[in-house]
Design a protein around this motif. Structure first.
Motif, PDB file in Angstrom:
ATOM      1  N   ALA A 137       7.367  92.017 -49.194  1.00  0.00           N
ATOM      2  CA  ALA A 137       6.336  91.604 -48.241  1.00  0.00           C
ATOM      3  C   ALA A 137       6.134  90.097 -48.281  1.00  0.00           C
ATOM      4  N   SER A 138       6.142  89.546 -49.482  1.00  0.00           N
ATOM      5  CA  SER A 138       5.952  88.114 -49.652  1.00  0.00           C
ATOM      6  C   SER A 138       7.270  87.381 -49.880  1.00  0.00           C
TER       7      SER A 138
ATOM      8  N   VAL B 235      -3.839  87.482 -43.209  1.00  0.00           N
ATOM      9  CA  VAL B 235      -4.163  86.204 -42.572  1.00  0.00           C
ATOM     10  C   VAL B 235      -3.082  85.173 -42.866  1.00  0.00           C
ATOM     11  N   ASN B 236      -2.454  85.246 -44.039  1.00  0.00           N
ATOM     12  CA  ASN B 236      -1.354  84.330 -44.338  1.00  0.00           C
ATOM     13  C   ASN B 236      -0.142  84.617 -43.461  1.00  0.00           C
ATOM     14  N   LEU B 237       0.130  85.891 -43.222  1.00  0.00           N
ATOM     15  CA  LEU B 237       1.242  86.259 -42.347  1.00  0.00           C
ATOM     16  C   LEU B 237       0.997  85.749 -40.933  1.00  0.00           C
ATOM     17  N   PHE B 238      -0.202  85.998 -40.405  1.00  0.00           N
ATOM     18  CA  PHE B 238      -0.511  85.584 -39.035  1.00  0.00           C
ATOM     19  C   PHE B 238      -0.510  84.062 -38.900  1.00  0.00           C
ATOM     20  N   ASN B 239      -1.123  83.393 -39.876  1.00  0.00           N
ATOM     21  CA  ASN B 239      -1.186  81.930 -39.800  1.00  0.00           C
ATOM     22  C   ASN B 239       0.170  81.280 -40.039  1.00  0.00           C
TER      23      ASN B 239
ATOM     24  N   GLY C 162       8.321  89.010 -45.268  1.00  0.00           N
ATOM     25  CA  GLY C 162       7.166  88.641 -44.455  1.00  0.00           C
ATOM     26  C   GLY C 162       7.335  87.290 -43.781  1.00  0.00           C
ATOM     27  N   PRO C 163       7.637  86.225 -44.539  1.00  0.00           N
ATOM     28  CA  PRO C 163       7.860  84.920 -43.917  1.00  0.00           C
ATOM     29  C   PRO C 163       8.994  84.924 -42.893  1.00  0.00           C
TER      30      PRO C 163
END
Length: 923
Positions: free
Chosen positions: A509-510, A904-908, A514-515
């Motif tokens: 995911a991280s 929120v980190n994914l969206f941002n 994800g990125p």
């Protein structure tokens, strides 16, 4: 529970945005996200932005509807929060509790505005309703009364006395006299008010604004609405349900400060009615929930009971209407869903305990059902059989991105284990299909067998900018670290993406799925907007976690396909803590080596063969390894420190900013200079680590092994060449081993090496990333007037130009400071001191920092101790500078159990990539 992957039964959107037909086969809502607390969730209210939840502990929890991140914990009441109600304009939130007090809150600042109470002891306040039209608050109480207060008169009525507050009144138990006239002592804190329920205006209900015995039982539930009376559809009517089994409709008289008078009663003719536990209304139909799964349907036009439904929910604690369906939840933890013909659509287990609250909203055109229960959880359900098919089809790109990531994570792309080789290929094929669906030119670049292929994809920019288009290479990897869960350390299946507490849990995911997905969707959105001004090239390899095996040769063989490159971007690391965005401009390199000492003899018995004449391999190995480092870990290899670059003034300023920020969030991190030294040691200083020993023979205390080996690594810093250091290490070990005059044999094997990397944090790509981060993440809170000591860089970071045998060891104070590890930083800072709420508002009532202290601040420029083998290679091969955007937080647990990425980190991150891909060509 895992996030459901897109199904052929669901409403979906083509990559060009066109709607597809949606069969209504999937009737069960999909679990989208789960938030856990430590107390029961008793009541819920949904605004256009937030989920508000009342708990058994008297708290109000505030979650973002966008990212499910917990925004606030408001200590609101001294008893369980039993009722929540929003004003029609959603600017006011009313909470009722067992205090018994009704508190009124501002939903933008979360400030406490009013405290409202009855002049009498009324027991628990089970429900609260607010007429925005009449500005009147209504409450339903345990003592069977309904009471009200007209807020238009709050400034004209006399202020209540302090002694009238419920906390100041005499308690029937604690204040009564016991045997001998002694009074029971009150528990500690009994007279204090909740932390956040201070300030604001205090209001007391007038004695005449009370309807005693509104019901012959507790007033469990209320609702307000228009269109209830056919003869007066514009009139607002109050509806209440009570422990007497009756439903009452009340007329509101605005000339009498909102006084109520009975219009009529809904009764089913039973001699002894069972309690009305919940109410819901849609148009002219009213629904009531009772004990043992009974749901009644009332026609408000004829005032008749038209249907009586039997649900498998047990006592029906909550009823909710939405998306053309009725949801009933209750004692069994089951939700039963009925259609407009009152047929059961589906029944599903929602909680491991009682369901006590539910709510429905259309958030960003997405039907969302929310439940809360006494298993201390709030669950978000995505409703996919909504009658509004077009609304389903307009799911946001963020929703689609999470679904794509869910499928991506489901592939066990573990490059280090041969048994997952097929999964790696399937994961690569899935990733390629995502690129293809978004219009990219794709190809699989094969590496040497048996290594995994590289996924190549190219998005061409706007044809109008063909002459000036820049080419940006995005590098990532689809392979992951193994996540076997035999010890059940993972909370969920590591290969089923699971939403919980504002995070997405799952292997990759991280790191790094994800990125990658955020970057792909950023390009997709720009292409749809015809704003893609550059060519974006993706190189996503499948062997990064195994040392990027085969990557270099494969890229060199297909440079004709990849073409020229102007900039290189990657996103494969983390913030320094959990709250402040960062940019990474340096990585250490690494050499992994195995040192082996072997005897010609077999394994021997120490009692039979042990003597001073015997050269024991393990002894030789220990003595040899002891020569590698000296005092304070100083590496003894000749010339080791010679190439290391000095600390510049510009870089020194970066450490000053880092320590200020970290200490502002957590002063317990200590002295700023020691903190800076600790970080520099991790980032700028080469180091040597011995990882493990291995010996031959059975594991008992009498064996002299004939073979002993150790695994070690050297972390390199920029300007040290991995090849040169590897040669120097081998030569040094052989030289030292020769001095032992041992009859054993030494073998040094270099298992893997990767070059260090240092970027130019003043160049165009870093500056573009900096502007994008500031734009997307907004201001951080800087205590402008606070004086934090500047960090003076220690002298030992000047270049060591002398030979290693002459070079002094790094200077360290007598009391050696504890290192600031990644775990320390991940769990240390206070988020309220690092960044204001994502909505852009900041609650000055709860902090010593004022709004004037919120300033736009640069991201922290950091280096990392880890290595990514391919970055320096790509820079050299394409003669293009690289930059590194960390997407995740320090606590993301990459390579560990329960890896996660905050929503929120994914969206941002997607927003940041989008700005960079749009703006970088213009620099």
């Amino acid at each position: 529970m895992p996030i459901a992957a897109p199904s052929h039964n669901d409403a979906i959107v083509d990559t060009d945005g066109a709607e597809k037909s949606v069969p209504k086969a999937n009737r069960t809502p999909a679990l989208s996200h789960r938030m856990k607390h430590d107390k029961s969730i008793l009541t819920l209210a949904l605004s256009s932005q937030y989920i508000f939840a009342g708990t058994q502990g008297g708290e109000l929890l505030v979650y973002s509807l966008d990212t499910y991140e917990r925004h606030r914990v408001i200590h609101a009441h001294k008893g369980s929060v039993l009722g929540l109600c929003l004003s029609q304009d959603q600017k006011l939130l009313f909470s009722s509790a067992a205090d018994p007090i009704v508190n009124v809150w501002c939903t933008s600042t979360f400030r406490h505005l009013y405290a409202l109470w009855s002049p009498y002891d009324i027991g628990d306040i089970f429900c609260v309703a607010y007429s925005s039209h009449h500005h009147t608050v209504y409450l339903g109480a345990q003592n069977t009364s309904i009471q009200w207060y007209d807020l238009k008169e709050k400034d004209t009525r006399p202020a209540p006395t302090v002694s009238s507050h419920p906390s100041e009144r005499k308690n029937k138990f604690f204040d009564s006299l016991g045997p001998g006239g002694a009074q029971t002592p009150k528990p500690s804190g009994a007279d204090t008010r909740p932390r956040d329920a201070v300030g604001g205006q205090e209001l007391q209900i007038d004695g005449q604004d009370i309807r005693q015995f509104a019901h012959y039982g507790y007033v469990h539930c209320m609702l307000l609405g228009r269109g209830i009376l056919p003869e007066a559809p514009s009139e607002e009517v109050l509806v209440s349900g009570g422990g007497d089994g009756r439903i009452l409709l009340w007329r509101i008289d605005p000339t009498q400060r909102g006084a109520i008078s009975s219009i009529y009663t809904l009764e089913d003719g039973r001699e002894e009615g069972e309690s009305i536990l919940s109410l819901a209304r849609e148009g002219s139909f009213l629904y009531s929930g009772r004990f043992d799964g009974e749901v009644n349907v009332w026609d408000l036009e004829t005032r008749q009971l038209v249907r009586s439904l039997k649900a498998s929910t047990g006592d029906v604690h909550t009823l909710t209407l939405g998306a053309g369906a009725l949801y009933a939840g209750g004692k069994t933890g089951v939700v039963q869903k009925f259609n407009q013909h009152y047929e059961t659509i589906t029944t599903f287990k929602a909680h491991d305990g009682l369901i006590l609250a539910s709510a429905f909203t259309m958030y960003n055109d997405k039907p969302t059902f929310v439940t809360g229960g006494n298993d201390n959880t709030i669950v978000i359900w995505e409703v996919r059989d909504c009658t509004e098919l077009s609304a389903i089809a307009r799911r946001s790109n963020n929703d689609l991105m999470v679904e794509s990531l869910s499928q991506f994570v489901s592939f066990r792309t573990v490059s280090s284990l041969p048994k997952y080789r097929a999964d790696c290929r399937r994961g690569a094929s899935y990733l390629r299909s995502v690129f293809q669906n978004f219009g990219a030119v794709t190809e699989m670049i094969n590496t040497s067998e048996p290594y995994n292929p590289i996924v190549f994809a190219k998005f061409r920019g706007n044809p109008a900018t063909a002459a000036s288009r820049k080419k940006i290479l995005f590098y990532g990897h689809y392979d992951v670290i193994a996540a076997e869960n035999e010890d059940r350390k993972w909370k969920h299946d590591p290969f089923a993406l699971t939403g919980e507490g504002g995070y997405l849990y799952g292997r990759g995911a991280s790191d790094n799925k994800g990125p990658i997905m955020a970057a792909i969707y950023a390009v997709h959105e720009l292409a749809n907007e015809q704003s893609l001004g550059s060519d974006i090239i993706f190189l996503i390899e499948g062997e990064e976690e195994s040392g990027s095996r085969g990557f270099e040769k494969a890229v060199q063989a297909r440079k004709d396909l990849i073409g020229d490159v102007d900039w290189i971007l990657l996103a494969n690391s983390y913030w320094l803590d959990d709250h402040v965005p960062c940019l990474t401009y340096g990585l250490r390199g690494v050499i992994h080596a195995t040192v082996q000492v072997e005897s010609k003899h077999p394994d021997l018995h120490s009692g039979v063969d042990g003597s001073a004449l015997l050269d024991e391999p393990l002894k030789d190995l220990v003595m040899l390894l002891s020569k590698l480092t000296g005092r304070h870990g100083k590496v003894q290899i000749p010339g080791f420190y010679d190439p290391i670059l000095p600390l510049t003034d510009d870089e020194r300023e970066l450490y000053t900013e880092i320590t200020k920020t970290l200490l502002r969030g957590n002063p317990d991190l200590g002295d700023p200079e020691e903190l800076a030294q600790s970080l520099m040691r991790r980032w700028r200083e080469a180091s040597l680590t011995i990882h493990r020993f291995q010996t031959s023979g059975p594991e008992n205390s009498t064996i002299i092994p004939h073979l002993a080996k150790a695994a070690l690594s050297i972390r390199l810093v920029p300007n040290q060449e991995a090849g040169d250091v590897a040669v120097a290490l081998t030569s040094f070990l052989q030289s030292e081993f020769d001095q032992l005059e041992s009859k054993n044999k030494l073998t040094v094997t270099i298992d893997h090496q990767a070059e260090p990397w240092l970027g130019d944090f003043n160049n165009e790509i870093f500056q573009t990333l900096e502007r994008a981060i500031m734009s997307v993440w907004g201001p951080t809170l800087g205590q402008i007037r606070e004086s934090v000591p500047a960090v003076k860089a220690p002298d030992y970071f000047s270049p060591l130009s002398r030979a290693a045998d002459d070079a002094p060891a790094p200077t360290i104070s007598k009391d050696k400071p504890a290192p600031a590890t990644s775990n320390t930083l991940a769990n240390s800072s206070d988020p309220s001191l690092a960044r204001p709420p994502s909505s852009g508002t900041y609650n000055t009532a709860n902090s010593h920092l004022g709004q004037n202290d919120a300033v736009l601040r640069k991201p922290l420029y950091i280096r990392e101790g880890g290595s990514i083998p391919s970055i320096r290679f790509l820079e050299k091969e394409f003669n293009a500078p690289a930059a590194h955007l960390p997407c995740g937080q320090a606590s993301d647990s990459a390579h560990l159990d329960n890896e996660r990425l905050r929503l929120v980190n994914l969206f941002n991150s997607k927003k940041i990539f989008k700005e960079v891909f749009r703006e970088l060509p213009r620099t």
